[in-house]
Design a protein around this motif. Structure first.
Motif, PDB file in Angstrom:
ATOM      1  N   GLY A  85       0.795  -1.219   0.000  1.00 43.51           N
ATOM      2  CA  GLY A  85       0.000   0.000   0.000  1.00 43.51           C
ATOM      3  C   GLY A  85       0.828   1.270   0.000  1.00 43.51           C
ATOM      4  O   GLY A  85       0.282   2.368  -0.151  1.00 43.51           O
ATOM      5  N   ALA A  86       2.139   1.144   0.172  1.00 52.09           N
ATOM      6  CA  ALA A  86       3.018   2.314   0.091  1.00 52.09           C
ATOM      7  C   ALA A  86       3.172   2.731  -1.369  1.00 52.09           C
ATOM      8  O   ALA A  86       2.863   1.969  -2.284  1.00 52.09           O
ATOM      9  CB  ALA A  86       4.384   1.996   0.699  1.00 52.09           C
ATOM     10  N   ARG A  87       3.644   3.940  -1.582  1.00 54.61           N
ATOM     11  CA  ARG A  87       3.963   4.350  -2.944  1.00 54.61           C
ATOM     12  C   ARG A  87       5.204   3.605  -3.410  1.00 54.61           C
ATOM     13  O   ARG A  87       5.997   3.136  -2.589  1.00 54.61           O
ATOM     14  CB  ARG A  87       4.145   5.876  -3.004  1.00 54.61           C
ATOM     15  CG  ARG A  87       2.799   6.599  -2.843  1.00 54.61           C
ATOM     16  CD  ARG A  87       2.939   8.088  -2.689  1.00 54.61           C
ATOM     17  NE  ARG A  87       3.389   8.777  -3.887  1.00 54.61           N
ATOM     18  CZ  ARG A  87       2.636   9.062  -4.945  1.00 54.61           C
ATOM     19  NH1 ARG A  87       1.366   8.659  -4.960  1.00 54.61           N
ATOM     20  NH2 ARG A  87       3.116   9.720  -5.975  1.00 54.61           N
ATOM     21  N   ASN A  88       5.363   3.478  -4.731  1.00 53.97           N
ATOM     22  CA  ASN A  88       6.431   2.627  -5.254  1.00 53.97           C
ATOM     23  C   ASN A  88       7.641   3.445  -5.708  1.00 53.97           C
ATOM     24  O   ASN A  88       7.691   4.669  -5.544  1.00 53.97           O
ATOM     25  CB  ASN A  88       5.909   1.726  -6.373  1.00 53.97           C
ATOM     26  CG  ASN A  88       5.363   2.524  -7.551  1.00 53.97           C
ATOM     27  OD1 ASN A  88       5.703   3.683  -7.756  1.00 53.97           O
ATOM     28  ND2 ASN A  88       4.514   1.885  -8.346  1.00 53.97           N
ATOM     29  N   ARG A  89       8.606   2.754  -6.292  1.00 56.78           N
ATOM     30  CA  ARG A  89       9.861   3.418  -6.671  1.00 56.78           C
ATOM     31  C   ARG A  89       9.641   4.483  -7.744  1.00 56.78           C
ATOM     32  O   ARG A  89      10.265   5.548  -7.712  1.00 56.78           O
ATOM     33  CB  ARG A  89      10.875   2.380  -7.158  1.00 56.78           C
ATOM     34  CG  ARG A  89      12.199   2.986  -7.576  1.00 56.78           C
ATOM     35  CD  ARG A  89      13.237   1.927  -7.849  1.00 56.78           C
ATOM     36  NE  ARG A  89      14.494   2.518  -8.330  1.00 56.78           N
ATOM     37  CZ  ARG A  89      15.614   1.836  -8.507  1.00 56.78           C
ATOM     38  NH1 ARG A  89      15.652   0.539  -8.241  1.00 56.78           N
ATOM     39  NH2 ARG A  89      16.701   2.448  -8.945  1.00 56.78           N
ATOM     40  N   ALA A  90       8.773   4.193  -8.700  1.00 57.48           N
ATOM     41  CA  ALA A  90       8.495   5.194  -9.735  1.00 57.48           C
ATOM     42  C   ALA A  90       7.933   6.463  -9.122  1.00 57.48           C
ATOM     43  O   ALA A  90       8.288   7.578  -9.532  1.00 57.48           O
ATOM     44  CB  ALA A  90       7.522   4.617 -10.767  1.00 57.48           C
ATOM     45  N   ALA A  91       7.057   6.294  -8.128  1.00 57.91           N
ATOM     46  CA  ALA A  91       6.501   7.462  -7.440  1.00 57.91           C
ATOM     47  C   ALA A  91       7.590   8.212  -6.687  1.00 57.91           C
ATOM     48  O   ALA A  91       7.624   9.447  -6.681  1.00 57.91           O
ATOM     49  CB  ALA A  91       5.405   7.024  -6.473  1.00 57.91           C
ATOM     50  N   PHE A  92       8.492   7.462  -6.041  1.00 58.38           N
ATOM     51  CA  PHE A  92       9.582   8.099  -5.311  1.00 58.38           C
ATOM     52  C   PHE A  92      10.451   8.930  -6.247  1.00 58.38           C
ATOM     53  O   PHE A  92      10.785  10.090  -5.949  1.00 58.38           O
ATOM     54  CB  PHE A  92      10.439   7.047  -4.614  1.00 58.38           C
ATOM     55  CG  PHE A  92      11.711   7.594  -4.033  1.00 58.38           C
ATOM     56  CD1 PHE A  92      11.685   8.345  -2.870  1.00 58.38           C
ATOM     57  CD2 PHE A  92      12.931   7.363  -4.655  1.00 58.38           C
ATOM     58  CE1 PHE A  92      12.857   8.866  -2.331  1.00 58.38           C
ATOM     59  CE2 PHE A  92      14.103   7.871  -4.129  1.00 58.38           C
ATOM     60  CZ  PHE A  92      14.061   8.632  -2.966  1.00 58.38           C
ATOM     61  N   ASP A  93      10.835   8.360  -7.377  1.00 57.74           N
ATOM     62  CA  ASP A  93      11.686   9.082  -8.322  1.00 57.74           C
ATOM     63  C   ASP A  93      11.018  10.374  -8.782  1.00 57.74           C
ATOM     64  O   ASP A  93      11.677  11.415  -8.911  1.00 57.74           O
ATOM     65  CB  ASP A  93      11.989   8.199  -9.533  1.00 57.74           C
ATOM     66  CG  ASP A  93      12.896   7.023  -9.194  1.00 57.74           C
ATOM     67  OD1 ASP A  93      13.590   7.093  -8.156  1.00 57.74           O
ATOM     68  OD2 ASP A  93      12.903   6.037  -9.950  1.00 57.74           O
ATOM     69  N   SER A  94       9.710  10.315  -9.029  1.00 53.71           N
ATOM     70  CA  SER A  94       8.980  11.494  -9.484  1.00 53.71           C
ATOM     71  C   SER A  94       8.798  12.506  -8.354  1.00 53.71           C
ATOM     72  O   SER A  94       9.043  13.706  -8.522  1.00 53.71           O
ATOM     73  CB  SER A  94       7.615  11.075 -10.032  1.00 53.71           C
ATOM     74  OG  SER A  94       6.827  12.196 -10.368  1.00 53.71           O
TER      75      SER A  94
END
Length: 301
Positions: free
Chosen positions: A150-159
């Motif tokens: 349910g956490a945000r993923n790596r793509a979201a982190f990079d953005s």
């Protein structure tokens, strides 16, 4: 297009909650041109915060209100612009049965009937661009969500990190990153199985969400590694946050297995002047490596 209206002038509700009366006054030519320009502008971006901000910028002077609050429950979407307080009118925005949130407009003096007519002209221009932005936000959230934890993923982190760094540099506020890794997690998968390992990751994600602040964001970076972006947080405060996370993970009850405890290692770094996203993350990751090299179950900043 439906809008539910409630106005509060001098603490007197002029209309009951429900659909406002139909207003048949023709739109003046100068206002028609302004509404067309606004509609064209709002359709150029699919960010709901941007849409609301531009709506405020383009409408508050012609309409004569001083500030607004927009809220959309369940999507962590809520923000304000301008000067709040005084008299207000409140709208529940609905388009073809789809709820688009609530909007409160504020004004020092009470809203007249003519004011409300003009407000509704502008709100009707807002509805379609706002719905498009919210639909895009929902689709993007699904694409940026780790379906296991349910956490945000790596793509979201990079953005998100790029955006937060731009904001931190622009407004000169601190920004820190925490990189965390569960120690010896492979042993859990080997001894208890991957299904139990997945459940442990869910426990850890939930526990971390309960510890971090409202403005922080948790990401599953990959495997058993998580990252936290902490806006408006300097190094010392973020180090304390990481320590609280470490203690919470260590004290967590994992599926009732007696004697099972997990330790975790943390690296913390604060954004430096003119530093890029990759440079900031590398320093936090190096701090994590130092924590593991020094014996694990600790925070290094």
């Amino acid at each position: 297009m439906d809008m539910q209206l409630n106005t509060n002038n001098a603490q007197v509700a002029r209309f009951p909650k429900g659909l406002p009366p139909r207003r048949s006054q023709p739109v003046p030519k100068h206002e028609t041109l302004a509404l067309l320009r606004l509609g064209n502008l709002l359709h150029t971006n699919l960010s709901s915060p941007w849409v609301i901000e531009q709506f405020y910028r383009e409408s508050h002077k012609p309409v004569g209100y001083t500030g607004l609050i927009y809220q959309y429950p369940g999507e962590n979407t809520g923000f304000s612009h301008g000067v709040l307080g005084g008299h207000n009118c409140s709208y529940d925005l609905v388009l073809n049965g789809d709820y688009l949130g609530s909007l409160d407009l504020y004004k020092a003096q009470g809203f007249s009937d003519n004011d409300l007519v003009q407000v509704e002209h502008y709100l009707h221009v807002l509805l379609h661009p706002l719905r498009n932005a919210l639909l895009f936000q929902k689709a993007q959230d699904r694409a940026f969500r780790d379906h296991l934890t349910g956490a945000r993923n790596r793509a979201a982190f990079d953005s998100d990190l790029i955006v937060e760094i731009e904001l931190a540099h622009r407004h000169n506020h601190p920004l820190s990153v925490i990189v965390m890794d569960i120690d010896h997690f492979k042993k859990i998968n080997d001894s208890q199985g991957h299904n139990f390992g997945d459940e442990v990751l869910k426990y850890i994600s939930q526990a971390a969400q309960e510890v971090i602040r409202g403005g922080d964001q948790l990401y599953r970076y990959g495997g058993e590694e998580f990252v936290v972006i902490a806006p408006h947080s300097a190094l010392d405060g973020t180090r304390l946050l990481a320590e609280r996370l470490r203690l919470r993970i260590y004290e967590q009850n994992y599926g009732g297995i007696q004697g099972l405890t997990l330790s975790s290692s943390f690296g913390v770094a604060q954004l430096r002047d003119n530093e890029s996203a990759s440079e900031l993350f590398v320093r936090a990751d190096q701090a994590l490596y130092a924590a593991k090299h020094n014996g694990r179950n600790q925070v290094v900043a």
